[in-house]
Scaffold this motif. Structure first.
Motif, PDB file in Angstrom:
ATOM      1  N   GLN A 176     -21.957   1.905  17.738  1.00 47.69           N
ATOM      2  CA  GLN A 176     -22.621   1.916  18.627  1.00 47.69           C
ATOM      3  C   GLN A 176     -23.526   3.191  19.176  1.00 47.69           C
ATOM      4  N   ARG A 177     -22.923   4.178  18.991  1.00 47.96           N
ATOM      5  CA  ARG A 177     -23.436   5.565  19.329  1.00 47.96           C
ATOM      6  C   ARG A 177     -23.992   6.245  18.264  1.00 47.96           C
ATOM      7  N   GLY A 178     -23.671   5.957  17.148  1.00 52.25           N
ATOM      8  CA  GLY A 178     -23.962   6.847  16.029  1.00 52.25           C
ATOM      9  C   GLY A 178     -23.495   6.339  14.656  1.00 52.25           C
ATOM     10  N   ASP A 179     -23.736   6.879  13.695  1.00 48.07           N
ATOM     11  CA  ASP A 179     -23.455   6.358  12.282  1.00 48.07           C
ATOM     12  C   ASP A 179     -22.451   6.970  11.482  1.00 48.07           C
ATOM     13  N   THR A 180     -21.575   7.991  12.120  1.00 52.35           N
ATOM     14  CA  THR A 180     -20.303   8.531  11.658  1.00 52.35           C
ATOM     15  C   THR A 180     -19.176   8.218  12.647  1.00 52.35           C
ATOM     16  N   TRP A 181     -18.189   8.120  11.982  1.00 53.29           N
ATOM     17  CA  TRP A 181     -16.921   7.956  12.861  1.00 53.29           C
ATOM     18  C   TRP A 181     -15.672   8.568  12.230  1.00 53.29           C
ATOM     19  N   ASN A 182     -14.661   9.085  13.055  1.00 50.21           N
ATOM     20  CA  ASN A 182     -13.455   9.637  12.596  1.00 50.21           C
ATOM     21  C   ASN A 182     -12.390   9.007  13.125  1.00 50.21           C
ATOM     22  N   HIS A 183     -11.384   8.605  12.326  1.00 48.84           N
ATOM     23  CA  HIS A 183     -10.178   7.943  12.738  1.00 48.84           C
ATOM     24  C   HIS A 183      -9.139   8.519  12.272  1.00 48.84           C
ATOM     25  N   ILE A 184      -7.978   8.426  12.980  1.00 51.40           N
ATOM     26  CA  ILE A 184      -6.572   8.908  12.661  1.00 51.40           C
ATOM     27  C   ILE A 184      -5.833   7.834  12.046  1.00 51.40           C
ATOM     28  N   ILE A 185      -5.356   8.315  10.903  1.00 50.70           N
ATOM     29  CA  ILE A 185      -4.331   7.310  10.222  1.00 50.70           C
ATOM     30  C   ILE A 185      -2.868   7.763  10.577  1.00 50.70           C
ATOM     31  N   LYS A 186      -2.095   7.153  11.463  1.00 48.51           N
ATOM     32  CA  LYS A 186      -0.931   7.716  12.019  1.00 48.51           C
ATOM     33  C   LYS A 186       0.182   7.420  10.930  1.00 48.51           C
ATOM     34  N   THR A 187       0.719   8.228  10.144  1.00 48.17           N
ATOM     35  CA  THR A 187       1.672   7.714   9.167  1.00 48.17           C
ATOM     36  C   THR A 187       2.550   9.021   9.164  1.00 48.17           C
ATOM     37  N   ASP A 188       3.923   8.762   8.663  1.00 53.95           N
ATOM     38  CA  ASP A 188       4.828   9.958   8.109  1.00 53.95           C
ATOM     39  C   ASP A 188       4.822   9.967   6.586  1.00 53.95           C
ATOM     40  N   LYS A 189       3.990   8.959   5.996  1.00 53.12           N
ATOM     41  CA  LYS A 189       4.054   9.164   4.604  1.00 53.12           C
ATOM     42  C   LYS A 189       2.692   9.789   3.749  1.00 53.12           C
ATOM     43  N   LYS A 190       2.698  10.193   2.672  1.00 51.75           N
ATOM     44  CA  LYS A 190       1.736  10.667   2.195  1.00 51.75           C
ATOM     45  C   LYS A 190       0.490   9.755   1.809  1.00 51.75           C
ATOM     46  N   VAL A 191      -0.555  10.070   1.977  1.00 47.68           N
ATOM     47  CA  VAL A 191      -1.700   8.876   1.866  1.00 47.68           C
ATOM     48  C   VAL A 191      -2.114   9.527   0.472  1.00 47.68           C
ATOM     49  N   LYS A 192      -1.994   8.283  -0.812  1.00 51.68           N
ATOM     50  CA  LYS A 192      -2.488   8.425  -1.952  1.00 51.68           C
ATOM     51  C   LYS A 192      -3.999   7.968  -2.165  1.00 51.68           C
ATOM     52  N   SER A 193      -4.271   7.095  -1.531  1.00 46.27           N
ATOM     53  CA  SER A 193      -5.714   6.469  -1.601  1.00 46.27           C
ATOM     54  C   SER A 193      -6.163   5.708  -0.305  1.00 46.27           C
ATOM     55  N   VAL A 194      -7.459   5.436  -0.400  1.00 41.47           N
ATOM     56  CA  VAL A 194      -8.003   4.738   0.748  1.00 41.47           C
ATOM     57  C   VAL A 194      -9.369   3.720   0.255  1.00 41.47           C
ATOM     58  N   VAL A 195      -9.280   2.495   0.507  1.00 42.50           N
ATOM     59  CA  VAL A 195     -10.584   1.968  -0.106  1.00 42.50           C
ATOM     60  C   VAL A 195     -10.997   0.991   1.038  1.00 42.50           C
ATOM     61  N   LEU A 196     -12.336   1.066   1.364  1.00 49.34           N
ATOM     62  CA  LEU A 196     -13.004   0.118   2.073  1.00 49.34           C
ATOM     63  C   LEU A 196     -13.197  -1.409   1.666  1.00 49.34           C
ATOM     64  N   ASP A 197     -13.254  -2.309   2.616  1.00 49.77           N
ATOM     65  CA  ASP A 197     -13.497  -3.782   1.882  1.00 49.77           C
ATOM     66  C   ASP A 197     -12.664  -3.965   0.797  1.00 49.77           C
ATOM     67  N   PRO A 198     -11.409  -4.030   0.810  1.00 50.04           N
ATOM     68  CA  PRO A 198     -10.416  -3.891  -0.503  1.00 50.04           C
ATOM     69  C   PRO A 198     -10.677  -5.374  -1.137  1.00 50.04           C
ATOM     70  N   ASP A 199     -11.021  -6.562  -0.495  1.00 49.84           N
ATOM     71  CA  ASP A 199     -11.171  -7.744  -1.161  1.00 49.84           C
ATOM     72  C   ASP A 199     -12.841  -7.964  -1.551  1.00 49.84           C
ATOM     73  N   LYS A 200     -13.483  -6.707  -1.266  1.00 56.08           N
ATOM     74  CA  LYS A 200     -14.901  -6.808  -1.848  1.00 56.08           C
ATOM     75  C   LYS A 200     -15.843  -8.162  -1.273  1.00 56.08           C
ATOM     76  N   ILE A 201     -15.570  -8.337  -0.014  1.00 53.59           N
ATOM     77  CA  ILE A 201     -16.407  -9.427   0.489  1.00 53.59           C
ATOM     78  C   ILE A 201     -17.831  -9.207   1.001  1.00 53.59           C
ATOM     79  N   LEU A 202     -17.904  -7.777   1.305  1.00 54.14           N
ATOM     80  CA  LEU A 202     -19.185  -7.195   1.781  1.00 54.14           C
ATOM     81  C   LEU A 202     -20.154  -7.031   0.610  1.00 54.14           C
ATOM     82  N   PRO A 203     -21.365  -7.314   0.490  1.00 53.63           N
ATOM     83  CA  PRO A 203     -22.300  -7.185  -0.461  1.00 53.63           C
ATOM     84  C   PRO A 203     -22.960  -5.707  -0.334  1.00 53.63           C
ATOM     85  N   ASP A 204     -22.120  -4.619  -0.317  1.00 50.70           N
ATOM     86  CA  ASP A 204     -22.088  -3.239  -0.134  1.00 50.70           C
ATOM     87  C   ASP A 204     -23.273  -2.808  -1.182  1.00 50.70           C
TER      88      ASP A 204
END
Length: 652
Positions: free
Chosen positions: A609-637
């Motif tokens: 609503q206020r802009g086109d960038t956003w930052n989010h904290i992933i709270k975890t004690d594990k090491k992140v290996k990968s991140v994917v948006l829309d994992p089921d590929k529903i959006l026609p991105d």
């Protein structure tokens, strides 16, 4: 060192000041125009803000009695129609407008004159059109008779000697009509010669009243080609007289089977009504065997049909038909008939021998899932027509087979829900019938025989070439205006994809289904506008979706969510994302950790609503290996390259 340098550069690029200790967003430029209302959807006395008919809602009624005779030598249809019209509007009417759609097949019709020289799907014969005579119009049972009328292209204005009173006044209009049946009927009707005779697929075959509503008054757009129909509801009682050796199927219920069918055929008809398996009424070997199938061996025979709560009727007639049928089981416990008629050129287990199976499955699925089918029969007719729908009756191409025959049969039967039950204005808003129907076809195809045939919408990203095209057009483009090469996306696929995104990604199946079923039930046999659909889905679904309607249905932009990067931050991880497209979306993302476990998170659409960038904290004690948006590929991105992390630049 390389990783730290890239982190610093990226955070500088996206404005690391935005990630303060409180993670507050710096307000630079908001997106209120994207999230605000884009059309007037305020409630009125006739239509509520919750998307329902209001206390002042009204619509007029049209009941028809028709008798017509088919001449299979001259290829003509001649008949007489009597319209009983009820004016439920709050104003008296000096005249009514009627549709004369056979006039499209004249050399000087607007539709002919606006067809490109090279032609298109809506080519048609140009030596036809209605001959109208004996026009008689009167108000009430004792009113003075008027024959004043004006024919203008595909419209006819009929005047009365006195106005039709408001709020329930009745009038009758009768006339004789005849026309040459076109061979090429704009892929909607016409005739086909096969070895055993001619198949007549008759639609737009009688003069019918135009819609008078609260939005436009008289809806008098001419019939040009791509724009389909907008019609009033009522009861139809009609009789079709044909040569004795013809079989006739039509919208609604056959009222006189004993007069037109032999005793043997009556028995088979009764057996089919009780059978879940397809039963032959006339087998391939019995084509032309009138001693077995017909009670009369000469002259003409009249077939009598009726249907209620309908906006139109169509029928087919031929002596070349194979005829089979089976029982349809409706959720209420009612049993009705699925039937198919087709020539021997269409016969075969990979072809039309499965038509009734397909018809039965389609009607049963939609009845169980959305709203019960209201008519006595569901009939599939093989003709030289790609696919066209009428209440309870389809015309589908006689050469269709396998997946193609399932697809066209299911699609045309799906139209019984949109626009036959939910009576939207197809001539203006093709997406409210073609798009909604393509959407429900997606799920019926997935369900049929546990996925015997794939749905063409299983992968929405197959359409990215169109979405990236500079010649793409918006869903709200009128069908007679849109480039014919874009019509399939504008009217069918894009609105269907939008509803899949709304169901599977934004609202979830439960909230969506509640809202969509409520919309169908609320507007059954009525005339909704786009705003009614938007309001109803929001109110039942419990979500302000202006950003979605505006972006997807009334805009021409695209979806492009992207990952800027993922970085260690204060013992956790910082996910930086951007909305690089024109349409905001909630952000569903899947995190894979070093131990190969996975976790999904959703960020609401309001992050944009206020802009086109956003930052989010992933709270975890594990090491992140990968991140994917829309994992089921529903959006026609439209940008496949920025949906996942890591990308090559961040690899060690």
């Amino acid at each position: 060192m390389k990783r730290k340098l890239m982190l610093s550069l990226l955070l500088a690029g996206i404005g690391f000041a935005e990630v303060s200790n409180s993670f507050a967003q710096e307000v630079k430029e908001n997106n209120q125009s994207v999230f605000g209302e884009f059309m007037d959807r305020r409630g009125t006395i006739s239509r509520t803000a919750s998307g329902k008919p209001g206390v002042g809602y009204w619509q007029n009624t049209a009941d028809y009695q028709i008798e017509a005779t088919l001449d299979d030598q001259a290829h003509t249809l001649t008949g007489q129609v009597t319209l009983t019209y009820t004016n439920n509007s709050p104003e008296s009417l000096d005249f009514i407008w009627m549709q004369l759609e056979q006039n499209r097949f004249k050399e000087d019709s607007r539709g002919t004159l606006t067809t490109p020289i090279q032609g298109n799907r809506y080519n048609g014969d140009t030596d036809g059109g209605f001959d109208i005579s004996n026009v008689s119009a009167k108000v009430g049972s004792k009113g003075a008779v008027s024959n004043k009328h004006i024919i203008s292209d595909t419209r006819m204005q009929v005047w009365f000697a006195e106005p039709i009173p408001a709020k329930g006044g009745k009038a009758t209009v009768s006339m004789n009509f005849s026309f040459k049946i076109p061979e090429k009927g704009m892929d909607r009707m016409g005739r086909l010669d096969v070895e055993d005779g001619t198949i007549y697929a008759l639609a737009q075959w009688y003069p019918k009243v135009a819609v008078f509503d609260q939005i436009e008054g008289w809806n008098v757009e001419p019939y040009l080609g791509a724009g389909e129909f907008y019609l009033e509801y009522g009861a139809f009682d009609y009789k079709i007289t044909v040569p004795y050796d013809h079989i006739v199927v039509g919208s609604g219920e056959l009222l006189n089977p004993k007069e037109v069918l032999s005793k043997e055929l009556q028995d088979r008809y009764a057996k089919a009504k009780e059978s879940d398996e397809t039963v032959y009424l006339v087998s391939p070997e019995e084509i032309g065997n009138t001693e077995l199938t017909r009670p009369k061996q000469e002259g003409m025979v009249t077939w009598h049909f009726a249907i209620e709560n309908s906006r139109d009727i169509a029928f087919a007639s031929s002596k070349a038909f194979i005829w089979d049928a089976a029982k349809i089981n409706l959720p209420s416990g009612k049993k009705i008939l699925a039937q198919s008629v087709y020539p021997k050129e269409s016969d075969g287990i990979e072809a039309w021998s499965r038509s009734t199976e397909y018809s039965k499955a389609s009607i049963e699925y939609y009845s169980e899932t959305w709203f019960e089918f209201p008519y006595a029969t569901a009939t599939n007719v093989a003709a030289e027509i790609g696919g066209m729908e009428y209440p309870g009756l389809n015309f589908c191409h006689f050469r269709s087979k396998g997946r193609g025959l399932w697809g066209v049969t299911d699609h045309e039967f799906g139209h019984n829900w949109f626009p036959m039950i939910v009576g939207s204005n197809e001539r203006r808003y093709a997406w409210m019938d073609e798009g909604f129907n393509t959407f429900i076809n997606h799920y019926s195809t997935l369900a049929f025989n546990n996925g015997e045939y794939p749905s063409r919408l299983q992968q929405t990203r197959r359409s990215l070439n169109y979405f990236n095209s500079e010649t793409r057009e918006g869903i709200d483009t009128y069908p007679d205006v849109v480039n014919t090469s874009n019509l399939g996306m504008v009217a069918y696929n894009k609105p269907a994809i939008g509803l899949i995104v709304l169901r599977e990604y934004i609202l979830g199946p439960e909230r969506f289904d509640n809202a969509f079923k409520s919309y169908i039930k609320t507007w059954a046999y009525k005339h909704p506008q786009p705003s009614d659909f938007f309001n109803h889905m929001e109110n039942v679904g419990g979500e302000n979706l202006s950003w979605f309607w505006q972006g997807w249905f009334y805009g021409n932009g695209n979806i492009d969510l992207g990952i800027n990067g993922v970085f260690p931050y204060s013992g956790n991880y910082l996910l930086s994302i951007s909305n690089k497209g024109d349409i905001p979306m909630p952000v569903l993302f899947e995190v894979t950790y070093e131990d190969d476990s996975m976790e999904r998170f959703t960020l609401p659409v309001e992050i944009w609503q206020r802009g086109d960038t956003w930052n989010h904290i992933i709270k975890t004690d594990k090491k992140v290996k990968s991140v994917v948006l829309d994992p089921d590929k529903i959006l026609p991105d439209v940008n496949l390259g920025n949906d996942s992390w890591p990308q090559e630049i961040y690899d060690n």
